[in-house]
Scaffold this motif. Structure first.
Motif, PDB file in Angstrom:
ATOM      1  N   GLU A  70       0.840  -1.203   0.000  1.00 25.08           N
ATOM      2  CA  GLU A  70       0.000   0.000   0.000  1.00 25.08           C
ATOM      3  C   GLU A  70       0.870   1.245   0.000  1.00 25.08           C
ATOM      4  O   GLU A  70       1.902   1.296   0.668  1.00 25.08           O
ATOM      5  CB  GLU A  70      -0.963   0.008   1.174  1.00 25.08           C
ATOM      6  N   ARG A  71       0.448   2.232  -0.775  1.00 21.76           N
ATOM      7  CA  ARG A  71       1.187   3.486  -0.860  1.00 21.76           C
ATOM      8  C   ARG A  71       0.983   4.260   0.431  1.00 21.76           C
ATOM      9  O   ARG A  71      -0.121   4.351   0.960  1.00 21.76           O
ATOM     10  CB  ARG A  71       0.715   4.295  -2.063  1.00 21.76           C
ATOM     11  N   GLN A  72       2.068   4.854   0.936  1.00 21.61           N
ATOM     12  CA  GLN A  72       2.042   5.609   2.179  1.00 21.61           C
ATOM     13  C   GLN A  72       1.835   7.090   1.891  1.00 21.61           C
ATOM     14  O   GLN A  72       2.211   7.593   0.838  1.00 21.61           O
ATOM     15  CB  GLN A  72       3.355   5.417   2.948  1.00 21.61           C
ATOM     16  N   MET A  73       1.241   7.780   2.844  1.00 21.26           N
ATOM     17  CA  MET A  73       1.059   9.222   2.721  1.00 21.26           C
ATOM     18  C   MET A  73       2.425   9.882   2.859  1.00 21.26           C
ATOM     19  O   MET A  73       3.192   9.536   3.753  1.00 21.26           O
ATOM     20  CB  MET A  73       0.133   9.749   3.817  1.00 21.26           C
ATOM     21  N   PRO A  74       2.736  10.843   1.986  1.00 24.45           N
ATOM     22  CA  PRO A  74       4.028  11.523   2.101  1.00 24.45           C
ATOM     23  C   PRO A  74       4.073  12.408   3.340  1.00 24.45           C
ATOM     24  O   PRO A  74       3.071  12.996   3.740  1.00 24.45           O
ATOM     25  CB  PRO A  74       4.110  12.361   0.829  1.00 24.45           C
ATOM     26  N   LEU A  75       5.243  12.504   3.944  1.00 26.22           N
ATOM     27  CA  LEU A  75       5.438  13.387   5.094  1.00 26.22           C
ATOM     28  C   LEU A  75       5.667  14.803   4.599  1.00 26.22           C
ATOM     29  O   LEU A  75       6.221  15.007   3.521  1.00 26.22           O
ATOM     30  CB  LEU A  75       6.646  12.921   5.913  1.00 26.22           C
ATOM     31  N   PRO A  76       5.266  15.782   5.376  1.00 23.67           N
ATOM     32  CA  PRO A  76       5.518  17.170   4.966  1.00 23.67           C
ATOM     33  C   PRO A  76       7.015  17.440   4.877  1.00 23.67           C
ATOM     34  O   PRO A  76       7.810  16.866   5.617  1.00 23.67           O
ATOM     35  CB  PRO A  76       4.893  18.016   6.063  1.00 23.67           C
ATOM     36  N   THR A  77       7.386  18.324   3.994  1.00 23.83           N
ATOM     37  CA  THR A  77       8.781  18.704   3.831  1.00 23.83           C
ATOM     38  C   THR A  77       9.234  19.526   5.022  1.00 23.83           C
ATOM     39  O   THR A  77       8.506  20.380   5.504  1.00 23.83           O
ATOM     40  CB  THR A  77       8.948  19.539   2.548  1.00 23.83           C
ATOM     41  N   ARG A  78      10.428  19.246   5.495  1.00 20.88           N
ATOM     42  CA  ARG A  78      10.988  20.018   6.605  1.00 20.88           C
ATOM     43  C   ARG A  78      11.712  21.226   6.031  1.00 20.88           C
ATOM     44  O   ARG A  78      12.488  21.110   5.104  1.00 20.88           O
ATOM     45  CB  ARG A  78      11.986  19.190   7.401  1.00 20.88           C
ATOM     46  N   HIS A  79      11.448  22.383   6.609  1.00 25.06           N
ATOM     47  CA  HIS A  79      12.110  23.599   6.174  1.00 25.06           C
ATOM     48  C   HIS A  79      13.124  24.016   7.225  1.00 25.06           C
ATOM     49  O   HIS A  79      12.793  24.139   8.395  1.00 25.06           O
ATOM     50  CB  HIS A  79      11.091  24.720   5.952  1.00 25.06           C
ATOM     51  N   TYR A  80      14.340  24.221   6.780  1.00 28.58           N
ATOM     52  CA  TYR A  80      15.397  24.649   7.684  1.00 28.58           C
ATOM     53  C   TYR A  80      15.470  26.163   7.698  1.00 28.58           C
ATOM     54  O   TYR A  80      15.288  26.814   6.680  1.00 28.58           O
ATOM     55  CB  TYR A  80      16.747  24.068   7.245  1.00 28.58           C
ATOM     56  N   ALA A  81      15.729  26.717   8.856  1.00 27.86           N
ATOM     57  CA  ALA A  81      15.848  28.161   9.010  1.00 27.86           C
ATOM     58  C   ALA A  81      17.269  28.501   9.465  1.00 27.86           C
ATOM     59  O   ALA A  81      17.871  27.761  10.236  1.00 27.86           O
ATOM     60  CB  ALA A  81      14.843  28.661  10.041  1.00 27.86           C
ATOM     61  N   PRO A  82      17.810  29.612   9.017  1.00 26.28           N
ATOM     62  CA  PRO A  82      19.170  29.981   9.438  1.00 26.28           C
ATOM     63  C   PRO A  82      19.186  30.446  10.886  1.00 26.28           C
ATOM     64  O   PRO A  82      18.259  31.088  11.357  1.00 26.28           O
ATOM     65  CB  PRO A  82      19.530  31.124   8.487  1.00 26.28           C
ATOM     66  N   ASN A  83      20.274  30.101  11.586  1.00 25.84           N
ATOM     67  CA  ASN A  83      20.436  30.604  12.950  1.00 25.84           C
ATOM     68  C   ASN A  83      21.107  31.975  12.897  1.00 25.84           C
ATOM     69  O   ASN A  83      21.266  32.556  11.816  1.00 25.84           O
ATOM     70  CB  ASN A  83      21.211  29.608  13.827  1.00 25.84           C
ATOM     71  N   GLU A  84      21.533  32.492  14.031  1.00 29.38           N
ATOM     72  CA  GLU A  84      22.094  33.837  14.095  1.00 29.38           C
ATOM     73  C   GLU A  84      23.362  33.990  13.255  1.00 29.38           C
ATOM     74  O   GLU A  84      23.694  35.078  12.803  1.00 29.38           O
ATOM     75  CB  GLU A  84      22.389  34.222  15.554  1.00 29.38           C
ATOM     76  N   THR A  85      24.101  32.917  13.038  1.00 32.72           N
ATOM     77  CA  THR A  85      25.339  32.998  12.258  1.00 32.72           C
ATOM     78  C   THR A  85      25.111  32.686  10.785  1.00 32.72           C
ATOM     79  O   THR A  85      26.042  32.673  10.000  1.00 32.72           O
ATOM     80  CB  THR A  85      26.395  32.024  12.821  1.00 32.72           C
ATOM     81  N   GLY A  86      23.859  32.411  10.405  1.00 31.55           N
ATOM     82  CA  GLY A  86      23.553  32.126   9.008  1.00 31.55           C
ATOM     83  C   GLY A  86      23.600  30.659   8.634  1.00 31.55           C
ATOM     84  O   GLY A  86      23.369  30.303   7.490  1.00 31.55           O
ATOM     85  N   GLU A  87      23.920  29.779   9.589  1.00 32.65           N
ATOM     86  CA  GLU A  87      23.963  28.351   9.318  1.00 32.65           C
ATOM     87  C   GLU A  87      22.553  27.784   9.357  1.00 32.65           C
ATOM     88  O   GLU A  87      21.742  28.160  10.199  1.00 32.65           O
ATOM     89  CB  GLU A  87      24.828  27.632  10.354  1.00 32.65           C
ATOM     90  N   PHE A  88      22.268  26.868   8.471  1.00 37.74           N
ATOM     91  CA  PHE A  88      20.944  26.250   8.426  1.00 37.74           C
ATOM     92  C   PHE A  88      20.941  25.001   9.304  1.00 37.74           C
ATOM     93  O   PHE A  88      21.231  23.905   8.873  1.00 37.74           O
ATOM     94  CB  PHE A  88      20.570  25.895   6.988  1.00 37.74           C
ATOM     95  N   THR A  89      20.617  25.202  10.589  1.00 32.29           N
ATOM     96  CA  THR A  89      20.653  24.092  11.537  1.00 32.29           C
ATOM     97  C   THR A  89      19.338  23.885  12.266  1.00 32.29           C
ATOM     98  O   THR A  89      19.162  22.876  12.913  1.00 32.29           O
ATOM     99  CB  THR A  89      21.753  24.322  12.594  1.00 32.29           C
ATOM    100  N   HIS A  90      18.423  24.829  12.174  1.00 29.27           N
ATOM    101  CA  HIS A  90      17.182  24.753  12.934  1.00 29.27           C
ATOM    102  C   HIS A  90      16.029  24.260  12.067  1.00 29.27           C
ATOM    103  O   HIS A  90      15.929  24.603  10.904  1.00 29.27           O
ATOM    104  CB  HIS A  90      16.814  26.125  13.508  1.00 29.27           C
ATOM    105  N   LEU A  91      15.138  23.486  12.645  1.00 28.14           N
ATOM    106  CA  LEU A  91      13.935  23.054  11.944  1.00 28.14           C
ATOM    107  C   LEU A  91      12.781  24.007  12.216  1.00 28.14           C
ATOM    108  O   LEU A  91      11.823  24.041  11.479  1.00 28.14           O
ATOM    109  CB  LEU A  91      13.535  21.647  12.376  1.00 28.14           C
ATOM    110  N   ALA A  92      12.869  24.789  13.275  1.00 31.20           N
ATOM    111  CA  ALA A  92      11.802  25.729  13.629  1.00 31.20           C
ATOM    112  C   ALA A  92      11.909  26.982  12.764  1.00 31.20           C
ATOM    113  O   ALA A  92      12.975  27.299  12.259  1.00 31.20           O
ATOM    114  CB  ALA A  92      11.921  26.097  15.096  1.00 31.20           C
ATOM    115  N   PRO A  93      10.796  27.686  12.597  1.00 29.85           N
ATOM    116  CA  PRO A  93      10.842  28.943  11.844  1.00 29.85           C
ATOM    117  C   PRO A  93      11.806  29.938  12.486  1.00 29.85           C
ATOM    118  O   PRO A  93      11.948  29.980  13.701  1.00 29.85           O
ATOM    119  CB  PRO A  93       9.411  29.455  11.915  1.00 29.85           C
ATOM    120  N   HIS A  94      12.458  30.720  11.660  1.00 31.58           N
ATOM    121  CA  HIS A  94      13.388  31.731  12.125  1.00 31.58           C
ATOM    122  C   HIS A  94      12.603  32.842  12.829  1.00 31.58           C
ATOM    123  O   HIS A  94      11.477  33.144  12.463  1.00 31.58           O
ATOM    124  CB  HIS A  94      14.173  32.294  10.939  1.00 31.58           C
TER     125      HIS A  94
END
Length: 64
Positions: free
Chosen positions: A36-60
């Motif tokens: 059976e085909r599975q429902m796709p999971l939502p895409t995770r969006h990465y947000a930049p931290n204070e130094t500009g690195e994309f390490t957070h999953l939460a909204p900036h």
């Protein structure tokens, strides 16, 4: 050629498969035709931290 995720109803194996039309692929482990085909999971969006690195999953902070 969309890539879909399937789960075998017999052994529970989860696998991805390129599908054309209405094909239903058999399980690559136990060869069972009932999958059976599975429902796709939502895409995770990465947000930049204070130094500009994309390490957070939460909204900036600036996005709120």
């Amino acid at each position: 050629m969309p890539l879909f995720e399937y789960r075998c109803k017999k052994c529970g194996h989860v696998f991805e498969e390129l599908i054309f039309g209405d094909e239903i692929p058999p399980c690559p482990v136990c060869k069972n035709a009932e999958t059976e085909r599975q429902m796709p999971l939502p895409t995770r969006h990465y947000a930049p931290n204070e130094t500009g690195e994309f390490t957070h999953l939460a909204p900036h902070k600036s996005w709120e």
